[in-house]
Design a protein around this motif. Structure first.
Motif, PDB file in Angstrom:
ATOM      1  N   ALA A  63      -2.094   8.306  -5.013  1.00 56.74           N
ATOM      2  CA  ALA A  63      -0.499   8.042  -5.556  1.00 56.74           C
ATOM      3  C   ALA A  63      -0.488   7.405  -6.694  1.00 56.74           C
ATOM      4  O   ALA A  63       0.358   7.577  -7.688  1.00 56.74           O
ATOM      5  CB  ALA A  63       0.152   7.624  -4.294  1.00 56.74           C
ATOM      6  N   LYS A  64      -1.427   6.068  -6.752  1.00 55.12           N
ATOM      7  CA  LYS A  64      -1.314   5.169  -7.785  1.00 55.12           C
ATOM      8  C   LYS A  64      -1.828   5.888  -8.969  1.00 55.12           C
ATOM      9  O   LYS A  64      -1.131   5.698 -10.165  1.00 55.12           O
ATOM     10  CB  LYS A  64      -2.208   3.968  -7.412  1.00 55.12           C
ATOM     11  N   ALA A  65      -2.696   6.629  -9.079  1.00 53.41           N
ATOM     12  CA  ALA A  65      -3.341   7.270 -10.276  1.00 53.41           C
ATOM     13  C   ALA A  65      -2.477   8.132 -10.702  1.00 53.41           C
ATOM     14  O   ALA A  65      -2.319   8.459 -11.784  1.00 53.41           O
ATOM     15  CB  ALA A  65      -4.961   8.042  -9.620  1.00 53.41           C
ATOM     16  N   GLU A  66      -1.826   9.211  -9.709  1.00 53.76           N
ATOM     17  CA  GLU A  66      -1.028  10.203 -10.009  1.00 53.76           C
ATOM     18  C   GLU A  66       0.296   9.438 -10.826  1.00 53.76           C
ATOM     19  O   GLU A  66       0.758  10.073 -11.802  1.00 53.76           O
ATOM     20  CB  GLU A  66      -0.612  11.075  -8.850  1.00 53.76           C
ATOM     21  N   SER A  67       0.697   8.536 -10.098  1.00 55.54           N
ATOM     22  CA  SER A  67       1.938   7.780 -10.600  1.00 55.54           C
ATOM     23  C   SER A  67       1.433   7.288 -12.206  1.00 55.54           C
ATOM     24  O   SER A  67       2.412   7.638 -13.328  1.00 55.54           O
ATOM     25  CB  SER A  67       2.172   6.382  -9.768  1.00 55.54           C
ATOM     26  N   MET A  68       0.377   6.717 -12.411  1.00 59.47           N
ATOM     27  CA  MET A  68      -0.131   6.306 -13.792  1.00 59.47           C
ATOM     28  C   MET A  68      -0.083   7.352 -14.850  1.00 59.47           C
ATOM     29  O   MET A  68       0.561   7.403 -15.848  1.00 59.47           O
ATOM     30  CB  MET A  68      -1.302   5.462 -13.843  1.00 59.47           C
ATOM     31  N   MET A 117       0.552  -1.172   0.035  1.00 54.19           N
ATOM     32  CA  MET A 117      -0.048   0.118   0.017  1.00 54.19           C
ATOM     33  C   MET A 117       0.886   1.146   0.034  1.00 54.19           C
ATOM     34  O   MET A 117       0.300   2.442   0.254  1.00 54.19           O
ATOM     35  CB  MET A 117      -0.880   0.111   1.472  1.00 54.19           C
ATOM     36  N   GLY A 118       2.197   1.058  -0.171  1.00 55.50           N
ATOM     37  CA  GLY A 118       3.024   2.146  -0.283  1.00 55.50           C
ATOM     38  C   GLY A 118       3.517   2.777   1.071  1.00 55.50           C
ATOM     39  O   GLY A 118       4.022   3.768   1.306  1.00 55.50           O
ATOM     40  N   LYS A 119       3.123   1.805   2.132  1.00 50.47           N
ATOM     41  CA  LYS A 119       3.525   2.142   3.629  1.00 50.47           C
ATOM     42  C   LYS A 119       4.938   1.590   3.973  1.00 50.47           C
ATOM     43  O   LYS A 119       4.838   0.444   4.595  1.00 50.47           O
ATOM     44  CB  LYS A 119       2.645   1.738   4.530  1.00 50.47           C
ATOM     45  N   GLU A 153      -9.632  -4.140   0.434  1.00 53.25           N
ATOM     46  CA  GLU A 153      -8.955  -4.271  -0.671  1.00 53.25           C
ATOM     47  C   GLU A 153      -7.825  -3.099  -0.560  1.00 53.25           C
ATOM     48  O   GLU A 153      -8.244  -1.919  -0.008  1.00 53.25           O
ATOM     49  CB  GLU A 153      -9.717  -4.090  -2.037  1.00 53.25           C
ATOM     50  N   LEU A 154      -6.677  -3.210  -1.212  1.00 56.08           N
ATOM     51  CA  LEU A 154      -5.807  -2.298  -1.196  1.00 56.08           C
ATOM     52  C   LEU A 154      -6.065  -0.858  -1.677  1.00 56.08           C
ATOM     53  O   LEU A 154      -5.645  -0.009  -1.143  1.00 56.08           O
ATOM     54  CB  LEU A 154      -4.340  -2.853  -1.973  1.00 56.08           C
ATOM     55  N   ASP A 155      -6.987  -1.008  -2.776  1.00 56.87           N
ATOM     56  CA  ASP A 155      -7.421   0.341  -3.226  1.00 56.87           C
ATOM     57  C   ASP A 155      -8.215   0.998  -2.547  1.00 56.87           C
ATOM     58  O   ASP A 155      -8.610   2.185  -2.807  1.00 56.87           O
ATOM     59  CB  ASP A 155      -8.027   0.015  -4.763  1.00 56.87           C
ATOM     60  N   MET A 156      -8.702   0.650  -1.389  1.00 52.73           N
ATOM     61  CA  MET A 156      -9.518   1.154  -0.502  1.00 52.73           C
ATOM     62  C   MET A 156      -8.671   2.308   0.451  1.00 52.73           C
ATOM     63  O   MET A 156      -9.147   3.507   0.972  1.00 52.73           O
ATOM     64  CB  MET A 156     -10.079   0.412   0.497  1.00 52.73           C
TER      65      MET A 156
END
Length: 572
Positions: free
Chosen positions: A406-411, A364-366, A396-399
């Motif tokens: 961060a995932k959306a920004e990264s993509m 989860m990026g932690k 779920e992870l995306d919760m």
């Protein structure tokens, strides 16, 4: 049996139900929320907070209508909270409206409360329990049995007023009837038809919301109904059961309770705090009234009064219950079984090891403790709680909102950074608000410096200003930007929300060079073809000339030959 139903099509992964579920009895699978029945305490809070109406109470209304159409005598047990919840001019109008729907008799559940009150008083007089927790609220009962099982020894071994009343009604009318409970509670359905210890006392459950909708469908205006009495004798002080402290008041009406301290709590978090305190041994010789709903049953999740003040509802109930004496002695002559034993329903869940927990947190990026923001956006108090829920298959992870962002920004950043196109956002002041790596390279500045500058420092801005003023887009316009040595196709689109424009310059220099080379090749080919044509024409002309001389000579020779032959023929 599912007391609470879900509509997956309406569930928009907002996680509001998870955030508001104190016991985290909601799992999220494929972005859809699901009730974990074994963990749910049926407080119904998720019904109240869901913004998409994705959760609904599993209704018995068709079954009840079937009873009435089939000619059954259907006796309605109405929770006393109706006084502060339903809309009427006089309480008796509710009785008439219900009879118009086809109910044979209408009786107040407070009759059952009177039986329960006297049983509580008997146990208090015996004084054998260290602490006593009332068991009128089925949701509280579920919470203790599932989450605080060590406290089951303090639960008064008595059925709820609804069950007591259902059994009383059957004693009074016989077994060939149907008993329907009407109230504001979601948990009552599970208690009535899902608990084998009390099964058979009540046949169906209706909520105040459902009954008001039924009135509307049948065209029944309660305000125009007659005022009719309940079929039961006066319930007096027991009509206070639906308000917080009402059970205590009912018990005190006939018993001083000198041997126990008295306490009442309402609200799920308040109940949990109390139970945790009891587990720690903080209370002794205490009689405790516990309600899951804040304010008591008058704020039940199916009361259809979410926008009404529970203070007003409480005052209304208290005004109606003028007589604070014990209920009529009539019901004392009826023998109704009231015993109910409670037990441990605790369900241990598998817990991750520290290494497994760290792996989930890392996914989860932690990576380090400072990455654990504990923002609770996912519904869990801490990131570690969320990681445990992921391990147990509840979450779920995306919760995790920061992770998802961060995932959306990264993509999106990957897409922006790898494209060779120049992508800019320019505001109405012509200030650069965003630019990608290609733009930074052509401008020869860092992103930080670029965002401190204006677009006119790098290129001509006529088209950009035009779109900012007219809001009309420019699509695929070929432009020459000599300042940055670029030939490009220009796309400029106005962004209304930002009062800015999105500018994209697609580098077409290679395309233009290739086009120029193709044109040069075409010209060379044309020149070569022309030379061949010219040469062929010369050859053709030479051949034609030679053929012409030869043809003339042949003609002369043949003519002479013909004439000679003719001359020879004349001499003979």
């Amino acid at each position: 049996m599912n007391v609470i139903d879900f509509n997956n099509a309406n569930c928009k992964h907002c996680y509001k139900c998870v955030r508001n579920c104190s016991v985290k009895a909601i799992s999220v699978i494929n972005e859809q929320a699901h009730i974990i029945k074994e963990a749910c305490v049926l407080c119904g809070h998720c019904l109240e907070v869901c913004p998409q109406n994705a959760k609904t109470f599993a209704s018995d209304i068709d079954r009840v209508k079937g009873y009435i159409r089939g000619g059954d005598r259907v006796i309605l047990s109405i929770a006393p909270s109706y006084i502060g919840v339903l809309d009427y001019d006089k309480p008796g109008q509710i009785v008439d409206a219900l009879q118009k729907l086809g109910f044979y008799e209408v009786r107040e559940t407070a009759e059952g409360a009177a039986l329960v009150t006297r049983e509580y008083q008997r146990i208090l007089r015996e004084g054998n329990m260290e602490n006593m927790i009332t068991t009128c609220c089925p949701s509280v009962n579920e919470m203790i049995e599932k989450y605080y099982p060590s406290l089951t020894k303090y639960m008064l071994p008595v059925v709820s007023p609804m069950i007591a009343h259902g059994r009383l009604i059957r004693k009074l009318y016989g077994e060939d009837i149907k008993v329907v409970f009407l109230g504001p509670c979601v948990a009552k359905k599970e208690e009535a038809v899902g608990d084998a210890r009390v099964f058979g006392a009540v046949d169906a459950i209706l909520t105040f919301e459902e009954i008001e909708n039924w009135f509307h469908m049948e065209g029944i205006d309660v305000h125009k109904c007659e005022e009719k009495p309940m079929a039961n004798p006066p319930v007096n002080v027991n009509g206070l059961y639906p308000i917080s402290g009402g059970v205590v008041q009912s018990v005190l009406a006939e018993y001083k309770m000198d041997n126990y301290s008295r306490l009442y709590v309402d609200g799920i978090e308040e109940c949990r705090e109390l139970f945790e305190s009891m587990e720690n041994g903080d209370l002794s010789r205490c009689f405790i009234e516990a309600n899951m709903c804040k304010g008591g049953c008058i704020k039940g999740p199916a009361s259809n009064n979410r926008n009404k003040s529970f203070v007003k509802a409480r005052v209304t109930v208290e005004k109606q219950v003028q007589d604070r004496t014990p209920a009529s002695l009539v019901i004392r002559t009826v023998n109704v079984p009231l015993d109910k034993r409670f037990y441990n329903k605790y369900r241990a869940e598998k817990m991750p090891t520290e290494a497994e927990l760290k792996d989930i947190l890392r996914s989860m990026g932690k990576i380090k403790p400072s990455d654990e923001l504990n923002c609770s956006a996912c519904g869990y108090k801490t990131c570690r709680d969320k990681a445990v829920a992921v391990y147990q298959g509840k979450a779920e992870l995306d919760m995790c909102l920061p992770y998802a962002v961060a995932k959306a920004e990264s993509m999106s950043n990957v897409v922006l950074d790898i494209t060779p196109n120049l992508i800019l956002i320019v505001d109405k002041e012509l200030r650069l608000r965003e630019c990608n790596k290609s733009a930074q390279m052509f401008f020869g500045v860092s992103r930080e410096d670029a965002l401190k500058s204006y677009i006119f420092e790098y290129i001509e801005t006529e088209d950009i200003e035009s779109v900012l003023n007219t809001k009309e887009p420019i699509i695929d316009k070929k432009v020459n930007l000599p300042q940055i040595k670029l030939i490009a196709e220009e796309k400029i689109v106005y962004i209304d929300e930002l009062d800015s424009v999105l500018v994209i310059y697609e580098d077409v220099r290679k395309r233009e060079n290739a086009k120029e080379k193709r044109m040069q090749l075409k010209m060379e080919t044309i020149e070569m073809a022309q030379r061949v044509i010219d040469k062929q024409m010369m050859v053709a002309q030479e051949i034609a000339g030679l053929l012409g001389e030869t043809t003339a000579e042949t003609k002369v020779t043949l003519t002479k030959l013909r004439d000679s032959i003719l001359d020879d023929g004349g001499e003979e």
